[in-house]
Design a protein around this motif. Structure first.
Motif, PDB file in Angstrom:
ATOM      1  N   GLU A 248      63.550 -44.709 -65.411  1.00  0.00           N
ATOM      2  CA  GLU A 248      63.001 -46.267 -64.406  1.00  0.00           C
ATOM      3  C   GLU A 248      62.903 -46.303 -62.402  1.00  0.00           C
ATOM      4  N   ILE A 249      63.346 -45.866 -62.360  1.00  0.00           N
ATOM      5  CA  ILE A 249      63.831 -45.139 -60.360  1.00  0.00           C
ATOM      6  C   ILE A 249      63.716 -43.853 -60.464  1.00  0.00           C
ATOM      7  N   GLY A 250      62.749 -43.406 -60.997  1.00  0.00           N
ATOM      8  CA  GLY A 250      62.717 -41.563 -61.008  1.00  0.00           C
ATOM      9  C   GLY A 250      64.143 -40.970 -60.696  1.00  0.00           C
TER      10      GLY A 250
ATOM     11  N   ARG B  31      60.497 -43.631 -48.592  1.00  0.00           N
ATOM     12  CA  ARG B  31      60.295 -44.052 -49.649  1.00  0.00           C
ATOM     13  C   ARG B  31      60.171 -45.570 -50.588  1.00  0.00           C
TER      14      ARG B  31
ATOM     15  N   GLY C  78      60.314 -52.680 -58.542  1.00  0.00           N
ATOM     16  CA  GLY C  78      59.344 -51.557 -58.734  1.00  0.00           C
ATOM     17  C   GLY C  78      58.149 -51.860 -57.968  1.00  0.00           C
ATOM     18  N   ALA C  79      57.433 -51.002 -57.872  1.00  0.00           N
ATOM     19  CA  ALA C  79      55.727 -50.691 -57.337  1.00  0.00           C
ATOM     20  C   ALA C  79      55.045 -51.807 -57.710  1.00  0.00           C
TER      21      ALA C  79
ATOM     22  N   GLU D 126      63.513 -43.057 -56.278  1.00  0.00           N
ATOM     23  CA  GLU D 126      61.968 -42.455 -55.709  1.00  0.00           C
ATOM     24  C   GLU D 126      60.990 -43.720 -56.470  1.00  0.00           C
ATOM     25  N   LYS D 127      61.407 -44.266 -57.748  1.00  0.00           N
ATOM     26  CA  LYS D 127      60.503 -45.043 -58.375  1.00  0.00           C
ATOM     27  C   LYS D 127      60.996 -46.509 -58.096  1.00  0.00           C
ATOM     28  N   GLY D 128      62.339 -47.407 -57.336  1.00  0.00           N
ATOM     29  CA  GLY D 128      62.584 -48.231 -56.898  1.00  0.00           C
ATOM     30  C   GLY D 128      64.252 -48.614 -56.735  1.00  0.00           C
TER      31      GLY D 128
ATOM     32  N   VAL E 261      59.519 -47.825 -52.913  1.00  0.00           N
ATOM     33  CA  VAL E 261      58.191 -48.058 -53.071  1.00  0.00           C
ATOM     34  C   VAL E 261      57.922 -49.229 -53.219  1.00  0.00           C
TER      35      VAL E 261
END
Lengths: 332, 332, 332, 332
Positions: B139-141, C231, D263-264, B245-247, C233
């Protein structure tokens, strides 16, 4: 550039004047007030002209729009004069509290073709609007129940209350009735209301209702609850909850800061914003922007006289139900 | 049905005994305690037998597992005796505070092949585990930063502190060090720690560190922060935040009730749960369930001796860094 | 009425210009920009005069204050020219990135006696300030730990990064370093920093650090953690947590709306505000107001050159620690 | 030690059996079920005896209390048999759906003097109870409005619905009606109800109301709103809000974890707990504890037959109002 003549320099007038001044597509040209000193002070601050004579301002061909911020009982007459002068009209709610007067106004607007906007500002609150858009976008499917809490931190002064009995419906819940119609894109067919006087005689000497609950049944079948009070000691409490076949949406309250305080006795946060002008600051700016763009784009403003008329009809039905105890039917 | 011999009837013992009794696949057969009265009371409550003689209980062929709830310095010896008796071992953390003793234990476990579980219970907390699964599910990379807050409402009694200097690392943060390894599936390569004595001499007479911050650099590059205190007056504060990286994921605290109190002075909620047994009640039941199922399914229990060893190694490095001021490198 | 000469009409300039225009005690008199078109557009909008010649504007005796919104490397020279012209100076942070240049500036300010303000705007955020006031008011007693999260949704463009290596400390965390000093009313004596490059080469071609953690030890003993990333996001993530002997304070993030969406897959809310100008909109207006009132009341502005110098010194120490791996001591 | 005879081994029976087994002052002695296999399985698990013959169990002089978990229509007869056998009675709600049958039951209980408890478990939920205690403690002064949301994630199976028309009032809101009486320590004098069928014919083939709103006016003047639905797709939605002269109290929902996912596309959390047994797990244990202690202390159990009777009377009035459209008056 849309030039405004603002009528009524007190109360909400300075707020609207500042928003006009800040708007890239608008300019404040005139401030009209029976009290020339009031008009003058506001005009000077924003580089406008001041007068006590509405006709003088309406005669200025540069004026494209009239913004009405005077007491409610004067609205209808000013709307008609502005419309006949060929101006677009931005009017604080309500149009009038007498339905026949509203209907007369409607005829003038129809015959003159003047663009008209009645300022149910809550439609422009970012959170309420996000809720609206989520419903329209189908996020909760068919809406089935709507629950609105609409509470003020205090009651209006006695003379204001005396001038508008059942103000809890005519002045406060009328906003919620407009929200119900807008959010559900539907009309109520039945109104049931109950009220109470909970405040002390000192705060509510006229014993006008200060607490109320209303149940609405909509033409499409949805059930609606609205509650209101004039003594939410914790702040201006404005919540909307929409429940539907696919979920629920809640537009929550706003607080001055995000601070959380953890102590030996628990966790504390700020109470709610207390003043409607602070709570709905963004709404006032956004409703003006929408009006200005509507005039520019030659489309009808977002909230018209018929919206004002229908919200008033629901308020009248609520008063009738509260007085008689019966459910009141509304024709569509 | 897995039959347990529970060693150590005080402190956390009754909790584990009740969880064994409530588990559909487990039964409490023996309670062993040097204080026979303690053993007897707990055994009676759950229909088990009591003894002060560990060997007597280990000789019972019906016993499949030994649960160790005694003080930390006795763990290693009991682990070895239980392993040599052919029992599966469920041991409260830590294995031991002396690394050479842990290593000796590891050899016995290896040679006997006894299944072993060290009870870092927080891995079984529903919220922490949901965070773990979200990371594993991508989920968050790639995880980039981890921030853990791990604060107790009070310091341990002076004799307990005297018996385990730097307990803030060896006893408290050792849980967090295990969480870091587990959540990131990675090992630290550098440990930097700073401590302070903030409590009064009355509460912390030995002037052992009661406040600490640790920074870890992981082999894979992620940066980790852990902070701890022994006087969180607002409750047992246990939070984990994973940023990637994603959250971001946050496992928040828990409160006894969901009540919100709105008053003229703001909004109040309950403080946090204050006791770790209450806060992690579900974790204790779930770690037992996982252990029982591991034995049934003949798979290795979820947390092994190597996990205990590595968490201890990080704690040792933190102590070394706090003492010397230098960053301490850890070999993988 | 304080008349402003604004230098630098791009980027943050129009925001400050609008705040000056809206302030009851301020007026925008001049806009200075090397690009006359930029200066002209901004000046016209607010009824000011435009020029590319700073001296011309400084020669206007009506101008009481100079607001500097130009790129950082030009700040020091403009500060000195404005101070020598006898104007009060409002300067965007940083004063300069070269400490000797800052020191030279300090001497000019001292000799001229010009009032000076460096715009660490976050001190004026309502939530951060409420946290500050709660600490000062003794709500958490002695502060023991401070945890700051300071994350941007994206990295700056490559040329901007190339022009300011280690910008994560010099440009971003410098705000946090100022907050730490202000909130704790104390100075750090030790700085330990670690960094990582987590972004792809595409987004971070210069491989300048895009992720960082810093640990500070304060003279008074408190421990501080700051983390940063380029970053986030999910938005512009700005949180402060202060822990002390009597409790904890958290200044949380802000979201565009208060809407909660309940669906079959859980509950969703808006992410965070994404842009610092939106997140700190109130801060910008409030810092201007504080500056204007300071000049009116002939008191020193709230944040002086020494504050800028000390925040820069911490950033320099962080860079040194990140490069060497060692803890860097700071003299008080 | 209070020995229980549990009648009805299905559905909620095993939950109550486990709570009895876990309670330090209670023991499960008998399980009675027409299906001997069901009785036997439950009895074996907890070391009790099983029978299909209620009289046999009631003849056991060791049995002090009978716990009734059978279908509603059998409750009254079992209550009477247990009372005549001199046992204390713990009965799942409702006593009966036929008021005359309830009244007959009341006479038997009165003549036998048997202690009786009807299990409106929600009164024992920690959050609802904290709200109750806050009202009693005067935190919000005089209560003026009460708003309850009581929504199930799905409708009951068709045969269950067919057996109990208007189950939304008789089976679901009856809990809320009890909460209203308990929280306000007052009785309603007027009931107005509206219903809708929102579900598809597939899910609600009998077209029994699946959506409802009720307005109550209390003798003391407070106004009450209750809403209910049988398709809250986001979980079991159970909220109570009490508004009064000094503030507001909200008992919020509970979620399985505290995880927040940034998240985004925004921030996500778990939905609500979905099953009432999970949501009210603590309530079931606490109501048993209160019953056991009431018997021990020879005081009347906390919720008596009159409470069951009055909640039923409100449900009957709601059905009458929904059918007729009229407001229904309730005598105190």
């Amino acid at each position: 550039m849309l030039e405004f003549c603002l009528v009524g320099g007190g109360f909400i007038g300075p707020l609207h004047a500042a928003n006009i001044a800040a708007h890239p597509g608008a300019r404040l040209a005139w401030v009209v007030d029976l009290d020339v000193a009031v008009a003058g002070a506001l005009a000077t601050k924003h580089g406008a002209r001041a007068t006590a004579n509405l006709d003088a301002a309406l005669a200025d061909p540069a004026v494209g729009a009239v913004m009405i911020c005077t007491p409610p009982r004067t609205h209808a007459a000013i709307i008609e004069r502005a419309a006949r002068a060929g101006k677009a009209v931005f009017c604080e709610k309500p149009v009038d509290l007498d339905m026949s007067r509203v209907d007369a106004c409607a005829k003038v607007l129809e015959s003159t073709g003047a663009p008209f906007f009645v300022a149910f500002n809550r439609r422009f609150d970012p959170s309420h609007r996000a809720l609206f858009e989520a419903i329209r976008g189908g996020e909760i499917g068919r809406p089935e129940m709507l629950v609105l809490s609409s509470r003020d931190p205090e009651i209006s002064p006695p003379d204001y209350v005396a001038a508008m009995p059942y103000g809890i419906f005519y002045d406060t819940m009328i906003h919620d009735f407009d929200m119900v119609r807008w959010l559900l894109a539907d009309e109520p067919v039945e109104v049931i209301a109950r009220t109470a006087c909970m405040l002390d005689a000192k705060d509510n000497p006229h014993r006008d209702p200060d607490t109320a609950m209303v149940m609405l049944r909509m033409a499409g079948g949805a059930l609606v609850h609205v509650n209101s009070s004039f003594r939410a000691v914790y702040g201006y409490d404005q919540r909307i909850e929409a429940f539907g076949e696919k979920g629920m949406l809640i537009s929550r309250n706003r607080q001055p800061t995000t601070l959380e305080r953890y102590g030996a006795d628990g966790i504390r946060q700020d109470g709610l914003l207390r003043f409607f002008i602070e709570r709905y600051a963004e709404s006032y700016a956004r409703e003006l922007d929408d009006f200005v763009r509507a005039i520019e784009e030659k489309r009808a403003p977002a909230i018209g006289l018929e919206d004002g008329r229908r919200a008033l009809a629901i308020a009248e039905a609520a008063v009738a139900s509260a007085k008689s105890g019966a459910a009141v039917a509304l024709l569509r």
